[in-house]
Design an enzyme around this catalytic site. Sequence first.
Site, PDB file in Angstrom:
ATOM      1  N   CYS A  66       0.809  -1.221   0.000  1.00  0.00           N
ATOM      2  CA  CYS A  66       0.000   0.000   0.000  1.00  0.00           C
ATOM      3  C   CYS A  66       0.845   1.275   0.000  1.00  0.00           C
ATOM      4  O   CYS A  66       0.356   2.338  -0.387  1.00  0.00           O
ATOM      5  CB  CYS A  66      -0.937   0.014   1.204  1.00  0.00           C
ATOM      6  SG  CYS A  66      -2.114  -1.349   1.234  1.00  0.00           S
ATOM      7  N   HIS A 100      -9.038   3.653  -1.752  1.00  0.00           N
ATOM      8  CA  HIS A 100      -7.618   3.335  -1.560  1.00  0.00           C
ATOM      9  C   HIS A 100      -7.105   2.587  -2.784  1.00  0.00           C
ATOM     10  O   HIS A 100      -6.971   1.361  -2.764  1.00  0.00           O
ATOM     11  CB  HIS A 100      -7.494   2.493  -0.288  1.00  0.00           C
ATOM     12  CG  HIS A 100      -6.123   2.024   0.070  1.00  0.00           C
ATOM     13  ND1 HIS A 100      -4.961   2.562  -0.450  1.00  0.00           N
ATOM     14  CD2 HIS A 100      -5.718   1.036   0.924  1.00  0.00           C
ATOM     15  CE1 HIS A 100      -3.907   1.940   0.059  1.00  0.00           C
ATOM     16  NE2 HIS A 100      -4.351   1.009   0.897  1.00  0.00           N
ATOM     17  N   CYS A 158       0.367   2.234   6.522  1.00  0.00           N
ATOM     18  CA  CYS A 158       0.645   0.826   6.809  1.00  0.00           C
ATOM     19  C   CYS A 158       0.728   0.059   5.496  1.00  0.00           C
ATOM     20  O   CYS A 158       0.146   0.464   4.482  1.00  0.00           O
ATOM     21  CB  CYS A 158      -0.441   0.236   7.708  1.00  0.00           C
ATOM     22  SG  CYS A 158      -2.103   0.319   7.029  1.00  0.00           S
ATOM     23  N   GLY A 207       1.319  -4.073   3.576  1.00  0.00           N
ATOM     24  CA  GLY A 207       1.332  -5.518   3.699  1.00  0.00           C
ATOM     25  C   GLY A 207       2.698  -6.029   4.127  1.00  0.00           C
ATOM     26  O   GLY A 207       3.733  -5.529   3.691  1.00  0.00           O
TER      27      GLY A 207
END
Length: 389
Positions: free
Chosen positions: A89, A344, A374, A376
Amino acid sequence: MPEAVIVDAVRTPIGRRKGSLADVHPVDLSAVVLRALAARTGFDPGVVDDVVWGCVNQVGDQAAQVGRYAVLAAGWPESVPGVTVNRACGSSQSSFDFAAGMVLAGQYDVVVAGGVESMTRVPLGAGRDLGRPYGPLVRERYAADLTGGEFPGGDFNQGIGAERIAAAWGFPRRRLDEYAARSHDLAAAAIDAGAFDAQLAPVPDAPGLTADEGLRRGTTADTLAALKPVFRADGVIHAGNSSQISDGASAVLVMSATRAAELGLTPIARYHGGAVSGADPLKMLTGPIPATAKVLSRTGLSVSDIGAFEVNEAFAPVPLAWQAEFGVEEDLLNPLGGAIAVGHPLGASGTVLMTRLVHHMRDRDIRYGLQTMCEGGGTANATIVELVR
């Protein structure tokens, strides 16, 4: 050492899954924001040393080096290179940090950092369907948790991570739903006030898309209470307090301050510092906490120095846990709403947030802004920028 500055930052409106951007190829969507940067600033694309482009699911329409083909689709000179970055992300936030770092190192003078994701055309997790990621050594390291029945299919799972965060910080479902409703309220207010107008690049193939498409006006904690948990039958995470699956692209023009002056361009902000950090890959989404601590330590700033924070709303517990750790005032946290309300688009989200942040700082004369995401696997980026006054 050279100074890295942001000259401009643009993004497309974010389209909801199977919405207005569904028929736009991600390479062409990338070209939209590249062309917009050149048109808005008047710089010659031929001076760009590199295009550093975030994209997460690099299969199908997003295979074969999206960053390079975005340059060609934009009609920029063939001499301009491009590279594609994947830090889940945070891919385009990493792209931005890499671009600024190369300018600070004196290797580049002009860089475009950005990213794209068409989650309609390349569904979330499409790459995983081609094999079994993580590998046996990682699975062995975390076997006690992965094989205990909590994680579906014995795989790392962000939704379960969000459930674990909510439990660890003691957030009841009502608190998460109140936060999600706040995101919609703030996004609606920002759209109505025209806060995003100056940063949006129109998409020619989607002329009706003039604002972020995922917003659901009138969302309340009471309306969200009707939604069923997704990851645990007795859980607190559901579609309404999670980020939306979306399509979009974004880009930031980064230069040395010297080169910007030579080109007659006025910067919006300067790069003040960045950090990346790792955390528990089972909770997965707590990384912004150590990453923020790291960038504050590295820059010598404190939370009280920062006037606006963009903490990506992957799931409602993520910004709430971060806020609980740093004691940030609510009106400084995601003041324009976030991914719960507007979406997102994975590879684009890092520079979507940076675009929102620097324009908000300029509009409100805010000296320092901090962005964190944040990612993965339990990593996270944190970046601080300073307004050029």
